[in-house]
Design a protein around this motif. Structure first.
Motif, PDB file in Angstrom:
ATOM      1  N   ILE A  43    -111.464  62.145  33.081  1.00 13.17           N
ATOM      2  CA  ILE A  43    -111.325  61.645  34.449  1.00 13.17           C
ATOM      3  C   ILE A  43    -112.321  60.514  34.684  1.00 13.17           C
ATOM      4  O   ILE A  43    -111.976  59.451  35.212  1.00 13.17           O
ATOM      5  CB  ILE A  43    -111.554  62.783  35.462  1.00 13.17           C
ATOM      6  N   TYR A  44    -113.564  60.738  34.252  1.00 13.71           N
ATOM      7  CA  TYR A  44    -114.631  59.739  34.406  1.00 13.71           C
ATOM      8  C   TYR A  44    -114.249  58.427  33.718  1.00 13.71           C
ATOM      9  O   TYR A  44    -114.522  57.333  34.215  1.00 13.71           O
ATOM     10  CB  TYR A  44    -115.916  60.315  33.811  1.00 13.71           C
ATOM     11  N   ALA A  45    -113.578  58.534  32.570  1.00 13.02           N
ATOM     12  CA  ALA A  45    -113.154  57.342  31.827  1.00 13.02           C
ATOM     13  C   ALA A  45    -111.947  56.657  32.453  1.00 13.02           C
ATOM     14  O   ALA A  45    -111.584  55.542  32.064  1.00 13.02           O
ATOM     15  CB  ALA A  45    -112.832  57.719  30.383  1.00 13.02           C
ATOM     16  N   GLY A  46    -111.308  57.351  33.403  1.00 14.75           N
ATOM     17  CA  GLY A  46    -110.118  56.792  34.038  1.00 14.75           C
ATOM     18  C   GLY A  46    -108.851  57.005  33.244  1.00 14.75           C
ATOM     19  O   GLY A  46    -107.837  56.349  33.498  1.00 14.75           O
ATOM     20  N   SER A  47    -108.882  57.935  32.278  1.00 20.42           N
ATOM     21  CA  SER A  47    -107.743  58.121  31.389  1.00 20.42           C
ATOM     22  C   SER A  47    -106.933  59.384  31.669  1.00 20.42           C
ATOM     23  O   SER A  47    -105.968  59.655  30.956  1.00 20.42           O
ATOM     24  CB  SER A  47    -108.220  58.130  29.931  1.00 20.42           C
ATOM     25  N   HIS A  48    -107.324  60.159  32.683  1.00 22.11           N
ATOM     26  CA  HIS A  48    -106.555  61.370  32.972  1.00 22.11           C
ATOM     27  C   HIS A  48    -105.297  60.989  33.751  1.00 22.11           C
ATOM     28  O   HIS A  48    -105.364  60.248  34.731  1.00 22.11           O
ATOM     29  CB  HIS A  48    -107.389  62.372  33.766  1.00 22.11           C
ATOM     30  N   PRO A  49    -104.125  61.486  33.329  1.00 23.60           N
ATOM     31  CA  PRO A  49    -102.869  61.033  33.951  1.00 23.60           C
ATOM     32  C   PRO A  49    -102.640  61.542  35.372  1.00 23.60           C
ATOM     33  O   PRO A  49    -101.851  60.948  36.115  1.00 23.60           O
ATOM     34  CB  PRO A  49    -101.794  61.577  32.998  1.00 23.60           C
ATOM     35  N   ARG A  50    -103.318  62.639  35.777  1.00 21.02           N
ATOM     36  CA  ARG A  50    -103.038  63.209  37.100  1.00 21.02           C
ATOM     37  C   ARG A  50    -104.179  63.019  38.094  1.00 21.02           C
ATOM     38  O   ARG A  50    -103.935  62.909  39.301  1.00 21.02           O
ATOM     39  CB  ARG A  50    -102.740  64.714  36.990  1.00 21.02           C
ATOM     40  N   ALA A  51    -105.415  63.035  37.636  1.00 21.35           N
ATOM     41  CA  ALA A  51    -106.558  62.999  38.546  1.00 21.35           C
ATOM     42  C   ALA A  51    -106.646  61.652  39.267  1.00 21.35           C
ATOM     43  O   ALA A  51    -106.572  60.597  38.645  1.00 21.35           O
ATOM     44  CB  ALA A  51    -107.845  63.258  37.772  1.00 21.35           C
ATOM     45  N   LYS A  52    -106.781  61.705  40.572  1.00 23.51           N
ATOM     46  CA  LYS A  52    -106.828  60.496  41.391  1.00 23.51           C
ATOM     47  C   LYS A  52    -108.123  60.452  42.207  1.00 23.51           C
ATOM     48  O   LYS A  52    -108.510  61.428  42.838  1.00 23.51           O
ATOM     49  CB  LYS A  52    -105.630  60.445  42.348  1.00 23.51           C
ATOM     50  N   TYR A 258    -105.118  66.178  21.678  1.00 22.46           N
ATOM     51  CA  TYR A 258    -105.021  64.837  21.095  1.00 22.46           C
ATOM     52  C   TYR A 258    -104.444  63.876  22.125  1.00 22.46           C
ATOM     53  O   TYR A 258    -103.395  64.137  22.713  1.00 22.46           O
ATOM     54  CB  TYR A 258    -104.153  64.866  19.841  1.00 22.46           C
ATOM     55  N   LYS A 259    -105.139  62.774  22.339  1.00 23.53           N
ATOM     56  CA  LYS A 259    -104.709  61.807  23.352  1.00 23.53           C
ATOM     57  C   LYS A 259    -103.584  60.914  22.850  1.00 23.53           C
ATOM     58  O   LYS A 259    -102.823  60.368  23.634  1.00 23.53           O
ATOM     59  CB  LYS A 259    -105.901  60.940  23.788  1.00 23.53           C
TER      60      LYS A 259
END
Length: 337
Positions: A43-52, A258-259
């Motif tokens: 989330i901190y990296a901005g890569s989580h698909p759902r967290a806003k 795995y991303k």
């Protein structure tokens, strides 16, 4: 109240925000400790698909009941099982709600525990066993991940196991395996500082950039290979080794997320007739067993390397995104226990 808020990629800050809204059927909890998870780092990296953003992260937490719970009185020490399920899909109606088709989590899909107060559905609030500290209470969730991996992976007591990754989940899996009667657990990790932590916990270790993983595992197992291999690293360089070091008809358990798509040596898997199992989060039973294990096995507390005040919000994430000895970093919002 004070809360650590994700604002933009690479940016978290301590802010004063409104107290959480507590819907009908939810309870209000005063937070004591909350850990930073790998998901929080995504989330901190901005890569989580759902967290806003803006979002109060944190799904590994402990604290005390304030109000709203029908059976647990005010002041009861608790943790939160953060899984939010729909209750109507086929997995939910067949006893497999941990793989709900629309699974959500507190701290990802709604505000979580990196704050002085948090709200959670009453059925997701779990009382802590007698004598378990709030710091250990905030470890129940990651230990539940480890318990699920060991139990669903079909681990058999007495077998040899290899764990890739010496982060929180890797070390929790290794400790869970030891508690389950593993004959030997070897941890493979590239971070020398984390390897040192693994050695301090009594595990055999391998640095794959300096040592030959296959040769060492074959030597340990008299040439047969490991019975079980747990991938808690989630790095593409690990996958070729998994099928190399596991024994014929051995077991591979994929714990890490795995991303990006990664290659697996399927022909080797066929020739050795391997079993590869994928696991996700945990069941309610895993969560219950994790809390019990933490009472019995105090070595888990040694995974906690840093406990910070919320005023050091940024430092917590910097510790886990740079080359340090940090494994489990927690924020402490209250000192009640």
């Amino acid at each position: 109240m004070k809360a650590i808020v994700f604002e933009t990629p690479q940016t978290v800050s301590l802010r004063e925000i409104e107290m959480p809204t507590v819907p009908q059927g939810w309870a209000l909890i005063k937070i004591s400790h909350v850990g930073i998870c790998g998901t929080d780092l995504n989330i901190y990296a901005g890569s989580h698909p759902r967290a806003k953003a803006p979002l109060v992260m944190g799904h590994e937490c402990s604290g005390t009941i304030v109000s709203g719970h029908p059976t647990l009185p005010e002041g009861t020490p608790v943790t939160i099982n953060p899984l939010l399920t729909c209750g109507t899909c086929i997995p939910c109606t067949t006893g497999q709600s941990h793989v709900c088709e629309s699974l959500k989590l507190v701290g990802i899909d709604c505000d979580g525990g990196m704050a002085e107060y948090a709200a959670a559905p009453v059925e997701r609030v779990v009382p802590l066993p007698e004598g378990l500290s709030f710091a250990m209470g905030a470890l129940v969730e990651p230990v539940a991940v480890a318990m699920h991996a060991v139990r669903q992976g079909g681990y058999i007591p007495g077998d040899h196991a290899v764990v890739f990754g010496a982060g929180t989940i890797g070390l929790c899996v290794a400790l869970a395996l030891r508690s389950s009667g593993a004959s030997q657990v070897t941890i493979v990790e590239t971070n020398e500082l984390r390897l040192q932590k693994a050695r301090e916990l009594g595990f055999s270790t391998i640095h794959p950039q300096q040592e030959n993983v296959r040769e060492i595992i074959l030597a340990q197992t008299k040439g047969t290979g490991s019975d079980f291999v747990f991938d808690c690293a989630g790095h593409h360089s690990v996958l070729p080794l998994l099928t190399e070091i596991v024994k014929v008809r051995g077991n591979i358990v994929i714990v890490a997320a795995y991303k990006k798509p990664a290659e697996v040596h399927l022909l080797q898997g066929m020739f050795k007739e391997l079993t590869m199992r994928f696991v996700r989060v945990y069941t309610d039973k895993d969560f219950e067993l994790a809390a019990q294990l933490l009472v019995q096995q105090r070595d888990f507390e040694r995974i906690i390397t840093h406990t910070l005040p919320p005023e050091e919000a940024k430092k917590g994430f910097e510790l886990l995104t740079s080359h340090t000895d940090a494994v489990k970093v927690m924020y402490q919002f209250s000192s009640d226990r």
